[in-house]
Design a protein around this motif. Structure first.
Motif, PDB file in Angstrom:
ATOM      1  N   LYS A  95       5.524   4.972  -1.386  1.00 15.60           N
ATOM      2  CA  LYS A  95       5.769   4.549  -2.767  1.00 15.60           C
ATOM      3  C   LYS A  95       6.262   3.105  -2.815  1.00 15.60           C
ATOM      4  CE  LYS A  95       6.436   5.038  -7.234  1.00 15.60           C
ATOM      5  NZ  LYS A  95       7.120   3.762  -7.509  1.00 15.60           N
ATOM      6  N   LYS A  96       7.166   2.744  -1.907  1.00 19.44           N
ATOM      7  CA  LYS A  96       7.651   1.352  -1.837  1.00 19.44           C
ATOM      8  C   LYS A  96       6.507   0.405  -1.475  1.00 19.44           C
ATOM      9  CE  LYS A  96      11.667   0.230  -1.254  1.00 19.44           C
ATOM     10  NZ  LYS A  96      12.681  -0.431  -2.129  1.00 19.44           N
ATOM     11  N   LEU A  97       5.658   0.824  -0.549  1.00 19.11           N
ATOM     12  CA  LEU A  97       4.524   0.005  -0.142  1.00 19.11           C
ATOM     13  C   LEU A  97       3.538  -0.160  -1.287  1.00 19.11           C
ATOM     14  CD1 LEU A  97       3.245  -1.474   2.269  1.00 19.11           C
ATOM     15  CD2 LEU A  97       2.144   0.658   2.905  1.00 19.11           C
ATOM     16  N   LEU A  98       3.327   0.892  -2.040  1.00 17.56           N
ATOM     17  CA  LEU A  98       2.426   0.829  -3.201  1.00 17.56           C
ATOM     18  C   LEU A  98       2.958  -0.148  -4.246  1.00 17.56           C
ATOM     19  CD1 LEU A  98      -0.183   2.133  -4.329  1.00 17.56           C
ATOM     20  CD2 LEU A  98       1.281   3.788  -5.480  1.00 17.56           C
ATOM     21  N   ASP A  99       4.253  -0.126  -4.500  1.00 16.81           N
ATOM     22  CA  ASP A  99       4.856  -1.070  -5.451  1.00 16.81           C
ATOM     23  C   ASP A  99       4.709  -2.508  -4.962  1.00 16.81           C
ATOM     24  OD1 ASP A  99       5.577   1.044  -7.037  1.00 16.81           O
ATOM     25  OD2 ASP A  99       7.618   1.184  -6.226  1.00 16.81           O
ATOM     26  N   SER A 100       4.882  -2.707  -3.668  1.00 10.63           N
ATOM     27  CA  SER A 100       4.742  -4.051  -3.109  1.00 10.63           C
ATOM     28  C   SER A 100       3.315  -4.569  -3.246  1.00 10.63           C
ATOM     29  CB  SER A 100       5.154  -4.043  -1.628  1.00 10.63           C
ATOM     30  OG  SER A 100       4.943  -5.294  -1.026  1.00 10.63           O
ATOM     31  N   TRP A 101       2.340  -3.694  -2.989  1.00 10.93           N
ATOM     32  CA  TRP A 101       0.940  -4.111  -3.127  1.00 10.93           C
ATOM     33  C   TRP A 101       0.581  -4.390  -4.582  1.00 10.93           C
ATOM     34  CZ3 TRP A 101      -1.820  -0.037   0.507  1.00 10.93           C
ATOM     35  CH2 TRP A 101      -1.499  -0.356   1.832  1.00 10.93           C
ATOM     36  N   PHE A 102       1.112  -3.594  -5.496  1.00 12.43           N
ATOM     37  CA  PHE A 102       0.835  -3.814  -6.911  1.00 12.43           C
ATOM     38  C   PHE A 102       1.406  -5.152  -7.382  1.00 12.43           C
ATOM     39  CE2 PHE A 102      -0.107   0.786  -7.944  1.00 12.43           C
ATOM     40  CZ  PHE A 102      -1.344   0.519  -8.505  1.00 12.43           C
ATOM     41  N   ASN A 133      -4.743  -2.927   3.112  1.00 14.15           N
ATOM     42  CA  ASN A 133      -3.967  -2.737   1.873  1.00 14.15           C
ATOM     43  C   ASN A 133      -4.784  -2.033   0.784  1.00 14.15           C
ATOM     44  OD1 ASN A 133      -2.164  -4.213   3.355  1.00 14.15           O
ATOM     45  ND2 ASN A 133      -2.066  -5.956   1.970  1.00 14.15           N
ATOM     46  N   ASN A 134      -5.397  -0.942   1.185  1.00 10.10           N
ATOM     47  CA  ASN A 134      -6.252  -0.195   0.255  1.00 10.10           C
ATOM     48  C   ASN A 134      -5.385   0.725  -0.611  1.00 10.10           C
ATOM     49  OD1 ASN A 134      -8.130   1.798  -0.839  1.00 10.10           O
ATOM     50  ND2 ASN A 134      -9.628   0.868   0.528  1.00 10.10           N
ATOM     51  N   ILE A 135      -5.249   0.365  -1.878  1.00  9.50           N
ATOM     52  CA  ILE A 135      -4.382   1.116  -2.789  1.00  9.50           C
ATOM     53  C   ILE A 135      -4.946   2.512  -3.056  1.00  9.50           C
ATOM     54  CG2 ILE A 135      -3.474   1.169  -5.138  1.00  9.50           C
ATOM     55  CD1 ILE A 135      -3.265  -1.852  -5.044  1.00  9.50           C
ATOM     56  N   SER A 136      -6.251   2.630  -3.180  1.00 10.81           N
ATOM     57  CA  SER A 136      -6.863   3.927  -3.502  1.00 10.81           C
ATOM     58  C   SER A 136      -6.574   4.965  -2.421  1.00 10.81           C
ATOM     59  CB  SER A 136      -8.369   3.764  -3.680  1.00 10.81           C
ATOM     60  OG  SER A 136      -8.669   2.850  -4.712  1.00 10.81           O
ATOM     61  N   TYR A 137      -6.761   4.593  -1.169  1.00  7.76           N
ATOM     62  CA  TYR A 137      -6.503   5.522  -0.072  1.00  7.76           C
ATOM     63  C   TYR A 137      -5.024   5.869   0.028  1.00  7.76           C
ATOM     64  CZ  TYR A 137     -11.212   5.433   1.915  1.00  7.76           C
ATOM     65  OH  TYR A 137     -12.547   5.598   2.121  1.00  7.76           O
ATOM     66  N   LEU A 138      -4.162   4.910  -0.275  1.00 12.60           N
ATOM     67  CA  LEU A 138      -2.728   5.188  -0.204  1.00 12.60           C
ATOM     68  C   LEU A 138      -2.314   6.177  -1.295  1.00 12.60           C
ATOM     69  CD1 LEU A 138      -0.191   4.363   1.389  1.00 12.60           C
ATOM     70  CD2 LEU A 138       0.272   2.685  -0.391  1.00 12.60           C
ATOM     71  N   VAL A 139      -2.839   6.003  -2.502  1.00 15.48           N
ATOM     72  CA  VAL A 139      -2.552   6.951  -3.576  1.00 15.48           C
ATOM     73  C   VAL A 139      -3.098   8.334  -3.233  1.00 15.48           C
ATOM     74  CG1 VAL A 139      -3.023   7.511  -5.992  1.00 15.48           C
ATOM     75  CG2 VAL A 139      -2.459   5.161  -5.345  1.00 15.48           C
ATOM     76  N   SER A 192      -3.487   6.209   7.286  1.00 17.07           N
ATOM     77  CA  SER A 192      -3.813   5.303   8.394  1.00 17.07           C
ATOM     78  C   SER A 192      -4.934   4.342   8.022  1.00 17.07           C
ATOM     79  CB  SER A 192      -4.210   6.111   9.632  1.00 17.07           C
ATOM     80  OG  SER A 192      -3.168   6.983  10.021  1.00 17.07           O
ATOM     81  N   VAL A 193      -5.916   4.810   7.237  1.00 13.58           N
ATOM     82  CA  VAL A 193      -7.032   3.956   6.829  1.00 13.58           C
ATOM     83  C   VAL A 193      -6.590   2.909   5.808  1.00 13.58           C
ATOM     84  CG1 VAL A 193      -9.246   3.965   5.603  1.00 13.58           C
ATOM     85  CG2 VAL A 193      -8.799   5.664   7.372  1.00 13.58           C
ATOM     86  N   SER A 194      -5.618   3.256   4.968  1.00 17.11           N
ATOM     87  CA  SER A 194      -5.203   2.346   3.893  1.00 17.11           C
ATOM     88  C   SER A 194      -4.397   1.159   4.398  1.00 17.11           C
ATOM     89  CB  SER A 194      -4.373   3.110   2.863  1.00 17.11           C
ATOM     90  OG  SER A 194      -3.124   3.486   3.408  1.00 17.11           O
ATOM     91  N   LEU A 195      -3.726   1.278   5.529  1.00 14.63           N
ATOM     92  CA  LEU A 195      -2.788   0.245   5.973  1.00 14.63           C
ATOM     93  C   LEU A 195      -3.436  -1.073   6.391  1.00 14.63           C
ATOM     94  CD1 LEU A 195      -0.211   2.402   7.963  1.00 14.63           C
ATOM     95  CD2 LEU A 195      -0.088   1.594   5.613  1.00 14.63           C
ATOM     96  N   PRO A 196      -4.519  -1.068   7.179  1.00 13.60           N
ATOM     97  CA  PRO A 196      -5.031  -2.372   7.657  1.00 13.60           C
ATOM     98  C   PRO A 196      -5.459  -3.326   6.546  1.00 13.60           C
ATOM     99  CG  PRO A 196      -5.970  -0.568   8.935  1.00 13.60           C
ATOM    100  CD  PRO A 196      -5.269   0.045   7.775  1.00 13.60           C
TER     101      PRO A 196
END
Length: 215
Positions: free
Chosen positions: A199-206, A127-133, A121-125
């Motif tokens: 995982k799809k969101l992480l690829d999009s952000w990368f 686009n925090n990659i670290s929190y998402l991982v 929830s914290v990573s979404l606003p």
């Protein structure tokens, strides 16, 4: 007489030739400036639009994936509330154990699944990659692993219920193992889709980050 006429005509001819040449020169300059300005404006418009057109698909994909992750997070939180409510009620003896039975062992570590939920929830606003991982890794440990253990823990009880029709734990009159297996099946699907969309969101952000670096 002829010489005087020629002397009168020659200045007129020279003046008209000069005027014509000036008009041609001015028209030529105007056409050159117009063509240069038009090409420059076209170039500027193309330059302005291309980055936006490139960024729109990534933005739309990211927004769509975020929406799916948020929906799954809400369902995850509802499942967590159900498990936490059973643990709290049985631990503090708020209700008789005949009404709500004691929780299974897997339910206690599953309470830690709140941590990956908060990280997600914290990573979404922003686009925090670290929190998402971190959410993906801890989700495998605190969400998926307890469910796998719980499936093995409750299997003998479910097998006994299926063969002999005997149940020893109940939740509001229903067999506790049946209720918890239903919750577990829903939770497994929720966590599987969570990991997939994250995982799809992480690829999009990368990919968006790499494009910014190239620009």
């Amino acid at each position: 007489m002829s010489f005087s006429r020629l002397s009168f005509i020659l200045p007129l001819l020279s003046e008209s030739c000069v005027n014509r040449s000036l008009v041609l020169y001015i028209n030529l300059r105007c056409s050159i400036m117009t063509s240069r300005g038009g090409s420059r404006l076209a170039g500027l418009n193309g330059y302005d639009k291309k980055p936006k057109e490139r960024g729109v698909p990534h933005f739309q994909m990211s927004a769509s994936l975020k929406s799916e992750v948020r929906k799954l997070n809400i369902v995850h939180f509802l499942i967590w509330i159900l498990v936490a409510a059973q643990v709290i009620v049985s631990h503090y003896n708020l209700v008789s154990h005949d009404t709500i039975s004691m929780p299974y062992q897997w339910e206690y570590p599953y309470l830690l699944s709140l941590f990956p939920l908060l990280c997600s929830s914290v990573s979404l606003p922003k686009n925090n990659i670290s929190y998402l991982v971190l959410s993906m890794i801890s989700g495998g440990l605190f969400s998926v692993a307890p469910l796998i253990y719980g499936g093995m823990e409750m299997f003998p009880v479910a097998k006994q219920l299926y063969r002999h029709g005997k149940a020893y734990r109940f939740i509001f009159g229903f067999s506790a193992v049946t209720v918890m297996y239903v919750i577990m099946v829903i939770a497994v699907q929720v966590h599987a889709w969570q990991l997939y969309y994250m995982k799809k969101l992480l690829d999009s952000w990368f990919s968006a980050t790499q494009e910014k670096k190239v620009k």
